[in-house]
Write an enzyme that holds these catalytic residues in place. Structure first.
Site, PDB file in Angstrom:
ATOM      1  CG  HIS A  59     -12.018 -32.303 -67.881  1.00  0.00           C
ATOM      2  ND1 HIS A  59     -11.656 -31.019 -68.185  1.00  0.00           N
ATOM      3  CD2 HIS A  59     -12.236 -32.920 -69.075  1.00  0.00           C
ATOM      4  CE1 HIS A  59     -11.642 -30.858 -69.500  1.00  0.00           C
ATOM      5  NE2 HIS A  59     -12.004 -32.005 -70.058  1.00  0.00           N
ATOM      6  CD  GLU A  61     -10.292 -29.837 -63.145  1.00  0.00           C
ATOM      7  OE1 GLU A  61      -9.676 -28.815 -63.494  1.00  0.00           O
ATOM      8  OE2 GLU A  61     -10.365 -30.869 -63.860  1.00  0.00           O
ATOM      9  CB  CYS A  89     -10.905 -26.512 -68.914  1.00  0.00           C
ATOM     10  SG  CYS A  89     -12.331 -27.554 -68.521  1.00  0.00           S
ATOM     11  CB  CYS A  92     -13.275 -27.888 -64.654  1.00  0.00           C
ATOM     12  SG  CYS A  92     -13.115 -29.504 -65.455  1.00  0.00           S
TER      13      CYS A  92
END
Length: 163
Positions: A59, A61, A89, A92
């Site tokens: 992701h 992040e 999410c 993260c």
């Protein structure tokens, strides 16, 4: 939240995150971007790379956090702010807490997986050993439009294939 609440530097860094999101989009990835900032300098950048790397942890992040940790030579990202186009999410949000990120600023909410206030708020859970300052809604319309337009185009392509 009032637009006056944000500082000009917040806009600057969120625009950098948006540029990262556009890089993801050029790769056919969901357009989400992030930057980690410390002392007025970007020390980590990331955009979604899940499809490219075949990695569910890639992701935006996570990529930015890893780069920032490498830059600092430390896993504690003290005095750092993460700017991200979409609400983090659970994975993260957990990494942000574990990394001791001081502040998270995100553009638009994630009604399906948002863990910075939408479904739950892992970033400010008092039972954890670290709580993060949290700001939402910065350049919300632009961040949301990136995602809406991407998925609209994606649905359009799949509809054309069915014909």
């Amino acid at each position: 939240m009032s637009v006056d609440f944000f500082q000009e530097t917040d806009y600057r860094w969120m625009r950098e995150a948006i540029l990262e999101a556009k890089k993801a989009e050029q790769l056919g990835e969901v357009p989400i971007g992030a930057v980690v900032v410390r002392n007025g300098e970007v020390i980590g950048r990331g955009h979604n790379l899940r499809e490219t790397l075949l990695d569910p942890t890639a992701h935006a992040e996570m990529v930015a956090i890893r780069e920032a940790s490498q830059y600092l030579g430390a896993w504690r990202l003290l005095d750092c702010t993460l700017y991200v186009t979409l609400e983090p999410c659970p994975m993260c949000a957990g990494a942000l807490v574990q990394g001791r990120i001081q502040k998270v600023v995100f553009g638009t909410t994630d009604p399906k997986a948002g863990c910075a206030g939408t479904l739950m708020n892992l970033l400010q859970e008092p039972r954890f050993n670290h709580e993060t300052e949290l700001v939402s809604g910065l350049l919300q319309e632009e961040c949301a439009a990136l995602l809406t337009q991407f998925f609209r185009r994606l649905r359009g392509r799949s509809s054309n294939k069915e014909l």
